[in-house]
Design a protein around this motif. Structure first.
Motif, PDB file in Angstrom:
ATOM      1  N   ILE A  75      59.710  -1.204   8.985  1.00 42.09           N
ATOM      2  CA  ILE A  75      59.540  -1.236   7.526  1.00 42.09           C
ATOM      3  C   ILE A  75      60.729  -1.966   6.917  1.00 42.09           C
ATOM      4  O   ILE A  75      61.887  -1.684   7.265  1.00 42.09           O
ATOM      5  N   ASP A  76      60.463  -2.911   6.012  1.00 46.29           N
ATOM      6  CA  ASP A  76      61.556  -3.693   5.436  1.00 46.29           C
ATOM      7  C   ASP A  76      62.063  -3.070   4.136  1.00 46.29           C
ATOM      8  O   ASP A  76      61.619  -1.988   3.723  1.00 46.29           O
ATOM      9  N   GLN A  77      62.998  -3.751   3.484  1.00 44.39           N
ATOM     10  CA  GLN A  77      63.642  -3.219   2.280  1.00 44.39           C
ATOM     11  C   GLN A  77      62.702  -3.104   1.086  1.00 44.39           C
ATOM     12  O   GLN A  77      63.035  -2.440   0.096  1.00 44.39           O
ATOM     13  N   ASP A  78      61.542  -3.738   1.165  1.00 46.90           N
ATOM     14  CA  ASP A  78      60.549  -3.614   0.099  1.00 46.90           C
ATOM     15  C   ASP A  78      59.518  -2.535   0.386  1.00 46.90           C
ATOM     16  O   ASP A  78      58.566  -2.356  -0.388  1.00 46.90           O
ATOM     17  N   GLY A  79      59.682  -1.834   1.514  1.00 42.62           N
ATOM     18  CA  GLY A  79      58.734  -0.796   1.889  1.00 42.62           C
ATOM     19  C   GLY A  79      57.500  -1.333   2.582  1.00 42.62           C
ATOM     20  O   GLY A  79      56.539  -0.592   2.814  1.00 42.62           O
ATOM     21  N   ASP A  80      57.501  -2.622   2.915  1.00 41.40           N
ATOM     22  CA  ASP A  80      56.362  -3.235   3.594  1.00 41.40           C
ATOM     23  C   ASP A  80      56.484  -3.094   5.111  1.00 41.40           C
ATOM     24  O   ASP A  80      57.589  -3.199   5.670  1.00 41.40           O
ATOM     25  N   ASP A 133      70.656   4.163  11.341  1.00 41.48           N
ATOM     26  CA  ASP A 133      70.659   5.439  10.623  1.00 41.48           C
ATOM     27  C   ASP A 133      69.364   5.556   9.811  1.00 41.48           C
ATOM     28  O   ASP A 133      69.376   5.679   8.585  1.00 41.48           O
ATOM     29  N   PRO A 134      68.208   5.515  10.499  1.00 39.18           N
ATOM     30  CA  PRO A 134      66.927   5.463   9.775  1.00 39.18           C
ATOM     31  C   PRO A 134      66.612   6.710   8.964  1.00 39.18           C
ATOM     32  O   PRO A 134      65.853   6.634   7.996  1.00 39.18           O
ATOM     33  N   TYR A 157      65.770  -9.918   6.392  1.00 44.24           N
ATOM     34  CA  TYR A 157      65.049  -8.644   6.387  1.00 44.24           C
ATOM     35  C   TYR A 157      65.980  -7.512   6.827  1.00 44.24           C
ATOM     36  O   TYR A 157      66.685  -7.632   7.841  1.00 44.24           O
ATOM     37  N   PHE A 158      65.951  -6.403   6.085  1.00 43.57           N
ATOM     38  CA  PHE A 158      66.653  -5.185   6.472  1.00 43.57           C
ATOM     39  C   PHE A 158      65.588  -4.186   6.903  1.00 43.57           C
ATOM     40  O   PHE A 158      64.690  -3.856   6.125  1.00 43.57           O
ATOM     41  N   LEU A 159      65.699  -3.709   8.146  1.00 39.28           N
ATOM     42  CA  LEU A 159      64.585  -2.997   8.764  1.00 39.28           C
ATOM     43  C   LEU A 159      64.928  -1.559   9.122  1.00 39.28           C
ATOM     44  O   LEU A 159      66.012  -1.265   9.640  1.00 39.28           O
ATOM     45  N   THR A 160      63.972  -0.669   8.863  1.00 35.47           N
ATOM     46  CA  THR A 160      64.076   0.725   9.264  1.00 35.47           C
ATOM     47  C   THR A 160      62.777   1.121   9.958  1.00 35.47           C
ATOM     48  O   THR A 160      61.840   0.334  10.049  1.00 35.47           O
ATOM     49  N   GLY A 161      62.731   2.344  10.438  1.00 33.91           N
ATOM     50  CA  GLY A 161      61.559   2.831  11.163  1.00 33.91           C
ATOM     51  C   GLY A 161      61.925   4.123  11.850  1.00 33.91           C
ATOM     52  O   GLY A 161      62.869   4.805  11.433  1.00 33.91           O
TER      53      GLY A 161
END
Length: 236
Positions: A75-80, A133-134, A157-161
């Motif tokens: 998931i990127d910084q826009d929530g996509d 640190d998701p 892109y800044f990514l989390t998950g």
């Protein structure tokens, strides 16, 4: 006679370096070889695995087989929700960080801002920053962090998950150490252990270099090698 001899020696002294320069300048070529990293290993022999490799011109040769960055869905910084399609046909730089980091992460991100600005007009260069640190770094935190470092949407892109996804990608995709030691007295800098390395990945998903993201000179080398990779692709 002595005067002519001295004049001849002087002329030769002046001409030889000039002729040597012209020979080297126009009769030779400089070749900068950009290595590939992380070969697959033949488990039986403990050596790099060899196999058939198709070249850009369509010919097939026997060469080393390299690991490729595996598919991902984050998931990127826009929530996509994004996947490996965002780097398809692109050269990219990857790193691992977290927004609460106050030690090496700001230095790494500042260097990435500099690299982004150098290639700002080249759509084939993108950047992926993965949080380690998701649980804390949700899209809102990532978006604020992206704004702080002037990240260009669609380029950086800044990514989390899930923690499992990100740590597995770090350790088994990029082969970078990543550890969550558990929160210690509320100090995240002592909790999340991650690499300071920036990773250069080519259009085929093969790693082409590792660079210390806190070292300006090493990041300058990254910039140079991105340009080399661009030149390689321009000639294919």
């Amino acid at each position: 006679m002595k005067v002519f001899r001295k004049a001849g020696i002087l002329l030769a002294t002046l001409l030889v370096p000039a002729l040597l320069y012209l020979f080297l300048r126009y009769s030779t070529q400089n070749h900068y070889v950009l290595s590939r990293y992380l070969p697959k290993i033949d488990s039986a022999r403990g050596e790099p695995l060899m196999g058939k490799v198709r070249l850009p011109d369509g010919s097939v040769i026997t060469d080393t087989i390299y690991n490729r960055i595996p598919p991902f869905q984050l998931i990127d910084q826009d929530g996509d929700t994004v996947n490996q399609s965002i780097v398809k046909g692109k050269i990219y730089v990857a790193d691992f960080f977290f927004t609460r980091c106050t030690t090496i992460c700001p230095r790494i991100s500042s260097q990435l801002t500099r690299v982004q600005d150098i290639f700002i007009n080249n759509p084939t260069i993108v950047f992926l920053s993965h949080t380690v640190d998701p649980a804390h770094d949700r899209p809102e935190q990532l978006k604020a962090y992206a704004k702080k470092y002037d990240a260009i949407p669609g380029k950086w892109y800044f990514l989390t998950g899930s923690k499992t996804q990100i740590y597995d990608l770090a350790m088994h995709g990029y082969y970078l150490p990543t550890v969550d030691a558990g929160l210690k007295e509320g100090n995240p800098d002592e909790t999340f252990i991650h690499s300071e390395k920036l990773v250069l990945v080519d259009k085929e998903g093969i790693v082409r270099g590792f660079y210390d993201g806190t070292d300006k000179e090493d990041v300058d080398k990254l910039v140079l090698e991105i340009r080399v990779l661009l030149d390689i692709y321009s000639k294919e």
